[in-house]
Design a protein around this motif. Structure first.
Motif: not given
Length: 255
Positions: A143-150
């Motif tokens: 979820e965090l990777a998707g939110a940050l675009g990384v």
């Protein structure tokens, strides 16, 4: 060996003349000739070098280009300019301008990201290191990777480097990121996208527990923008000399 050239207004120059006019040492002039930054000097029968005004243009162009894109790239570009058509050479120089503009845009985007984080912190009563966390606030690594675009691998690498500290659900060893980690990850993303290396990013994230943490990040980005401005001015100053190198002894309409 480098011998004298007589005449009040020289169309040929000694190594000493070129060094004096360009600000480089005698050895630097010889080294830059050897590296192909400037065209080969003419040689007399006894081995004396004979330079021309184009060599001065090339040396001055190199100084400005090195200040803008670094000496390694500058040497490569200057060596290639003489073998390209005018259109190709002009395009290569334009790429340097585009690269600096891109770096500036990335730094400005990072600055805006930090401003958004700061605004969010102000509206939520956030103080670094004193977030009130709820279960719904936590995010998984995906979820965090998707939110940050990384990529999730980037978050794992940042964890190894001590930049972001997730929590773990011990039964499954799954990473969970609370508000402190999410905020840190957003700042890391902003700084990395602006071209900052791990040591500089670590310095900022280590300060997040202090009230000046975000201000330090802003200061780093302001310094980055100032540096880009200095490099851009160096490239602009080199413009006329680069144009002389590009057009010397060439037909702009040549294929």
């Amino acid at each position: 060996m480098d011998g004298p050239v007589s005449g009040a207004r020289r169309t040929t120059l000694r190594t000493a003349d070129v060094a004096r006019e360009s600000g480089y040492s005698l050895q630097q002039v010889r080294d830059l000739e050897r590296l192909g930054v400037i065209p080969p000097a003419a040689r007399s029968g006894n081995g004396y070098r004979s330079f021309a005004p184009i060599h001065l243009h090339a040396l001055r162009a190199y100084r400005g280009l090195a200040g803008a894109v670094g000496p390694v790239t500058a040497r490569q570009v200057l060596a290639e300019l003489r073998t390209r058509t005018v259109a190709e050479a002009a395009s290569a120089i334009n790429e340097a301008h585009v690269r600096l503009a891109r770096e500036r845009d990335e730094a400005l985007r990072a600055q805006k990201a930090l401003e958004a984080i700061e605004a969010e912190a102000g509206t939520s009563g956030f103080e670094p290191g004193r977030e009130r966390e709820h279960e719904d606030d936590a995010m998984t690594i995906t979820e965090l990777a998707g939110a940050l675009g990384v990529r999730p691998s980037a978050l794992r690498f940042w964890e190894q480097e001590g930049l972001v500290a997730p929590e773990r659900v011990t039964s499954l060893r799954a990473r969970r990121y609370g508000l402190p980690a999410i905020r840190a990850a957003r700042i890391v993303t902003a700084l990395r996208s602006a071209g900052y290396g791990i040591p500089a990013v670590r310095e900022v994230t280590a300060s997040l527990h202090r009230l000046d943490g975000l201000e330090e990040a802003h200061a780093i980005l302001r310094g980055r923008l100032d540096q880009i401005a200095v490099r851009t001015v160096a490239l602009l100053r080199a413009g006329a000399d680069l144009a002389a190198v590009v057009t010397s002894d060439r037909d702009p309409a040549a294929p």
